[in-house]
Design an enzyme around this catalytic site. Structure first.
Site, short mmCIF file in Angstrom:
data_model
loop_
_atom_site.label_atom_id
_atom_site.label_comp_id
_atom_site.label_asym_id
_atom_site.label_seq_id
_atom_site.Cartn_x
_atom_site.Cartn_y
_atom_site.Cartn_z
NE ARG A 39 -3.90 0.51 1.85
CZ ARG A 39 -5.11 0.50 2.37
NH1 ARG A 39 -5.38 1.22 3.44
NH2 ARG A 39 -6.08 -0.22 1.83
CG HIS A 98 -8.31 -0.09 -2.97
ND1 HIS A 98 -7.49 -1.17 -2.66
CD2 HIS A 98 -9.00 0.20 -1.82
CE1 HIS A 98 -7.66 -1.49 -1.39
NE2 HIS A 98 -8.57 -0.69 -0.86
CD GLN A 101 -12.81 -2.10 -1.14
OE1 GLN A 101 -12.04 -2.00 -0.21
NE2 GLN A 101 -14.00 -2.65 -0.99
CG ASP A 114 -13.82 5.89 -0.86
OD1 ASP A 114 -13.78 5.70 0.38
OD2 ASP A 114 -12.79 5.93 -1.56
CB CYS A 164 -14.09 0.78 -0.09
SG CYS A 164 -13.65 2.50 0.18
NE ARG A 172 -10.38 -5.59 0.07
CZ ARG A 172 -9.53 -4.64 0.48
NH1 ARG A 172 -9.97 -3.60 1.17
NH2 ARG A 172 -8.25 -4.68 0.16
N1 CP Z 1 -11.24 -0.60 2.28
C1 CP Z 1 -9.97 -0.59 2.70
O1 CP Z 1 -9.00 -0.71 1.95
O2 CP Z 1 -9.85 -0.42 4.05
P1 CP Z 1 -8.51 -0.20 4.87
O3 CP Z 1 -7.99 1.15 4.52
O4 CP Z 1 -8.91 -0.33 6.31
O5 CP Z 1 -7.54 -1.27 4.46
N1 NVA Z 2 -10.20 6.48 -1.22
C1 NVA Z 2 -9.80 6.01 0.10
C2 NVA Z 2 -9.95 4.54 0.20
C3 NVA Z 2 -9.59 3.95 1.54
C4 NVA Z 2 -9.73 2.47 1.57
C5 NVA Z 2 -8.38 6.43 0.38
O1 NVA Z 2 -7.52 6.27 -0.48
O2 NVA Z 2 -8.13 6.94 1.48
#
Ligand code: CP
Ligand code: NVA
Length: 310
Positions: free
Chosen positions: A107, A134, A137, A229, A269, A297
């Protein structure tokens, strides 16, 4: 087919899979969810590094559990605890990590960081969220819609809110799976142009459609799936953190829900900023699929990892 393609491969975005391969991955996720892994241990004696340069609850924990289920050892590496944080290059980090671990789930910020890690390490790298997309997701999201609705083709998937990483992966997945994708964002918060262009090509190939605009009511109308989101993503610039008032008409609330189809499923998400992009009554209401979505997930990632390392 998809097993062969993903074996030993990186999974940096949904660009790398065609519609049929995506369908096969969703079917596998569903089968593994129902039947369990049944002693299948493709990760036996393997260590998978989980490198996180941004916070995470769902992705980190579900990947840890997925690696354990498949017989491997998940090693969590927090970016701030690595020499990366003191300026060691991403390429040097990739070269060194590849001497210890068998794969990386990452990430991070720019998509270029994932590409650099994949290039320098020579081992499979999985995108666990970047600023751009993502994909893991979206795999879980499509699995959830498939479970709730029985099929994906021809469904209206309405995404309302900020055009961000989650939007981009949903657009790619939806248009490759024959859905009618509609996106409404405030002006200036539209999805990236090159991803829109790419998805328009998928529409031609897969008989799907993509509608973009700034009117949330048009987007929500008769939707089968209503998705939102956060309005400010992790790593957003100060410029992006400006006044959220412009987002208020895009809130998924009871009024918005009443415009959608009778059997609409509501997705997010997570994490949710309750009272901003979604209200308590909607996220906790009878149309909400968010907890099953979060659970999925895990199942989607078990399927993905077993294909990559199978
Ligand atoms: N939806 C998602 O990726 O959640 P987290 O940021 O908690 O991993
Ligand atoms: N769009 C959000 C998704 C988190 C899972 C972010 O990048 O913070």
């Amino acid at each position: 087919m998809v097993k062969h393609k993903l074996r030993g491969a990186d999974f940096l975005s949904l660009k790398s899979l065609d519609g049929g391969e995506l369908e096969a991955l969703i079917e596998d996720s569903m089968r593994l969810k129902q039947e369990g892994v049944k002693g299948h241990r493709p990760l036996a004696n393997k260590v998978i590094g989980l490198l996180f340069e941004k916070p995470s609850t769902r992705t980190r924990v579900s990947f840890e559990v997925a690696v354990l289920r498949l017989g491997g050892y998940p090693m969590v590496l927090i970016g701030q605890g690595l020499q990366l944080d003191r300026g060691e290059s991403i390429e040097d980090t990739g070269r060194v990590l590849s001497r210890y671990v068998d794969g990386l789930v990452v990430r991070t910020f720019g998509q270029d960081r994932l590409e650099a890690l994949a290039g320098s390490s020579g081992m499979p790298v999985v995108n666990a969220l970047s600023d751009q997309c993502h994909p893991c997701q979206a795999l879980a999201d499509m699995l959830t819609v498939q479970e709730y609705k029985g099929s994906l083709k021809g469904l209206k998937l309405a995404y309302i809110g900020d055009g961000n990483n989650v939007t981009h992966s949903l657009m790619r997945a939806g248009t490759k799976l024959g859905m009618n994708v509609s996106v409404a964002t405030p002006k200036g918060r539209e999805p990236l142009d090159f991803i829109i262009e790419e998805c328009r090509e998928y529409c031609d190939i897969y008989g799907s459609s993509l509608e973009l605009g700034n009117d949330p009511a048009t987007c929500a109308a008769e939707a089968d799936v209503l998705y939102t989101d956060v309005w400010v993503s992790m790593g957003a610039s100060e410029q992006d953190k400006r006044d959220l008032d412009e987002f208020m008409p895009f809130q998924v609330n009871q009024g918005m829900l009443s415009l959608a189809g009778e059997d609409v499923m509501v997705m997010h998400c997570l994490p949710a900023h309750r009272g901003e992009e979604i209200t308590d009554e909607v996220i906790d209401g009878s149309h909400s699929a968010v907890w099953d979505q979060a659970e999925n997930r895990l199942h989607a990632q078990v399927a993905l990892l077993s294909m990559i390392f199978g």
